[in-house]
Design a protein around this motif. Structure first.
Motif, short mmCIF file in Angstrom:
data_model
loop_
_atom_site.label_atom_id
_atom_site.label_comp_id
_atom_site.label_asym_id
_atom_site.label_seq_id
_atom_site.Cartn_x
_atom_site.Cartn_y
_atom_site.Cartn_z
N ASP A 222 47.65 37.02 27.74
CA ASP A 222 46.29 36.78 28.22
C ASP A 222 45.87 37.88 29.19
OD1 ASP A 222 47.89 36.18 30.31
OD2 ASP A 222 47.09 34.19 30.68
N MET A 223 44.66 37.78 29.70
CA MET A 223 44.16 38.82 30.60
C MET A 223 42.95 38.34 31.39
SD MET A 223 42.61 38.92 27.52
CE MET A 223 41.02 39.27 26.75
N ASP A 224 42.76 38.98 32.54
CA ASP A 224 41.52 38.86 33.30
C ASP A 224 40.96 40.26 33.47
OD1 ASP A 224 41.66 36.14 33.70
OD2 ASP A 224 42.08 36.25 35.85
N LEU A 225 39.66 40.40 33.43
CA LEU A 225 39.05 41.66 33.83
C LEU A 225 38.52 41.48 35.25
CD1 LEU A 225 38.20 44.58 32.92
CD2 LEU A 225 35.92 43.63 32.64
N MET A 226 38.78 42.48 36.08
CA MET A 226 38.32 42.43 37.47
C MET A 226 37.29 43.52 37.73
SD MET A 226 40.28 40.06 38.82
CE MET A 226 40.19 40.40 40.57
N GLU A 229 35.20 47.21 43.88
CA GLU A 229 34.35 47.05 45.08
C GLU A 229 34.38 45.64 45.65
OE1 GLU A 229 30.37 49.10 44.60
OE2 GLU A 229 31.13 49.28 42.55
N GLY A 230 35.47 44.91 45.37
CA GLY A 230 35.64 43.57 45.95
C GLY A 230 34.92 42.46 45.20
N PHE A 231 34.31 42.77 44.04
CA PHE A 231 33.54 41.74 43.32
C PHE A 231 34.39 40.75 42.54
CE2 PHE A 231 30.22 44.70 44.37
CZ PHE A 231 29.13 43.89 44.62
N ASN A 232 35.70 41.05 42.43
CA ASN A 232 36.67 40.11 41.87
C ASN A 232 36.46 39.82 40.38
OD1 ASN A 232 38.55 37.65 41.78
ND2 ASN A 232 38.75 38.27 43.90
N GLU A 233 36.79 38.60 39.92
CA GLU A 233 36.95 38.33 38.48
C GLU A 233 35.66 38.41 37.67
OE1 GLU A 233 39.16 34.66 37.47
OE2 GLU A 233 37.71 34.52 35.84
N ALA A 234 35.79 39.05 36.50
CA ALA A 234 34.66 39.18 35.57
C ALA A 234 34.88 38.34 34.31
CB ALA A 234 34.51 40.64 35.17
N ILE A 235 36.10 38.46 33.76
CA ILE A 235 36.44 37.89 32.45
C ILE A 235 37.77 37.16 32.55
CG2 ILE A 235 37.45 38.61 30.21
CD1 ILE A 235 35.33 40.75 29.94
#
Ligand code: AMP
Ligand code: MG
Length: 310
Positions: A222-226, A229-235
């Motif tokens: 699995d995966m997360d996209l981050m 600039e500190g905006f954290n998790e996208a996907i």
């Protein structure tokens, strides 16, 4: 319960910043749809409520109601619906409204709403790496579109944005945690200048349905996209478990019941093939593009965890 909303609603609705955010919303939804259609994806309509929805891996209140003897929940994600339809239509996407009644502490993050939209997609006979390629195309494509079509508006927001280079950097979850400590996701997000992936997330951090690696017990494909600039998790996304025995084992290991997932399990009993996919939060993407401190600024009627909202 508070009797007034926590932001100046009239000012917010009239603000130039909201108008720009909604223009970004319009532009990126169209652009990402175009990219997906070119890749052969078909749009499916959203499911608003269902007898089976995402169990999530963190506590939320569950908005449910009874209708004709069945208990329904408002959709937290369309994970099971995607996994079922992708067996017949091999590339699907949807703009899915999700309701997650997050606990009040989540208001601090600046990236949680109680009601938000995911661009949620799923691909049959595809690997995590295939899904990551699509994720990179969508994120860099959306950013490129806004930098090209709305440079003046970005300037009004004081936002300097550049199109990220693909492929994005990849971190392994366990290695990154060892190196950067418990808060490694936020730390890395603040250090990095471009979006990056975190892969191989352990099962205890995830719901039951992502596929376990064959060669590493307890670690998922699995995966997360981050965002940087500190905006954290996208996907969040991954390959899915598709073998019925493994699915059932997992449900029990998470302390959940077959009854909760009845319609999905009935379908899965007939045989599933491997699929991969992910969801990308639209409001979070707009927040990143606009450089807003808080996600509320992306939505005309935002719902903040723990607060009254209209
Ligand atoms: P999940 O699979 O639970 O990580 O959800 C998929 C994506 O939806 C996340 O990566 C976020 O971009 C977005 N998302 C999840 N929860 C929220 C929330 N409470 N408010 C806004 N966006 C969210
Ligand atoms: Mg997630």
């Amino acid at each position: 319960m508070q009797e007034t909303v926590t932001y100046e609603l009239k000012e917010h609705l009239k603000s130039e910043r909201l108008k720009i955010a909604l223009e970004v919303n319009t532009l990126i939804r169209r652009k990402m749809s175009d990219i997906l259609v070119k890749e052969g994806f078909i749009e499916i309509p959203p499911v608003i409520f269902s007898s089976v929805t995402d169990p999530l891996n963190h506590p939320v209140y569950d908005p449910t109601f009874d209708y004709e003897g069945t208990r329904y929940s408002l959709t937290k994600s369309m994970i099971f619906h995607k996994q079922m339809i992708v067996q017949a239509i091999p590339k699907v996407y949807t703009f899915s409204p999700n309701v997650r009644l997050e606990t009040a502490d989540k208001a601090k993050s600046g990236r949680h709403l109680l009601e938000f939209t995911q661009l949620d997609l799923e691909m049959l006979d595809s690997t995590r790496e295939d899904a990551m390629k699509i994720g990179e195309k969508l994120v860099s494509g959306a950013i490129k579109e806004v930098t090209e079509k709305m440079p003046g508006k970005l300037k009004i927001l004081g936002r300097e944005l550049h199109v990220p280079k693909t492929p994005f950097k990849v971190y392994k979850y366990t290695e990154a945690k060892e190196k950067y400590g418990k808060d490694f996701e936020q730390t890395l997000s603040e250090l990095e200048k471009e979006p990056f992936w975190i892969i191989d997330i352990p099962l205890k951090e995830r719901e039951f349905y992502d596929r376990e690696k064959d060669d590493e017990k307890g670690i998922l494909r699995d995966m997360d996209l981050m965002y940087p600039e500190g905006f954290n998790e996208a996907i969040s996304g991954g390959e899915r478990e598709y073998e019925i025995e493994r699915i059932k084992e997992r449900i029990l290991a998470k302390g959940q019941t077959f009854e909760q997932f009845k319609w999905f399990l009935d379908y899965a009993e007939g045989g599933l093939r491997l699929s991969s996919g992910f969801g990308i939060g639209i409001e979070r993407l707009i927040r990143y593009i606009c450089g807003f401190e808080r996600i509320e600024e992306t939505h005309p009627f935002p719902k903040t965890p723990g607060k009254f909202s209209i």
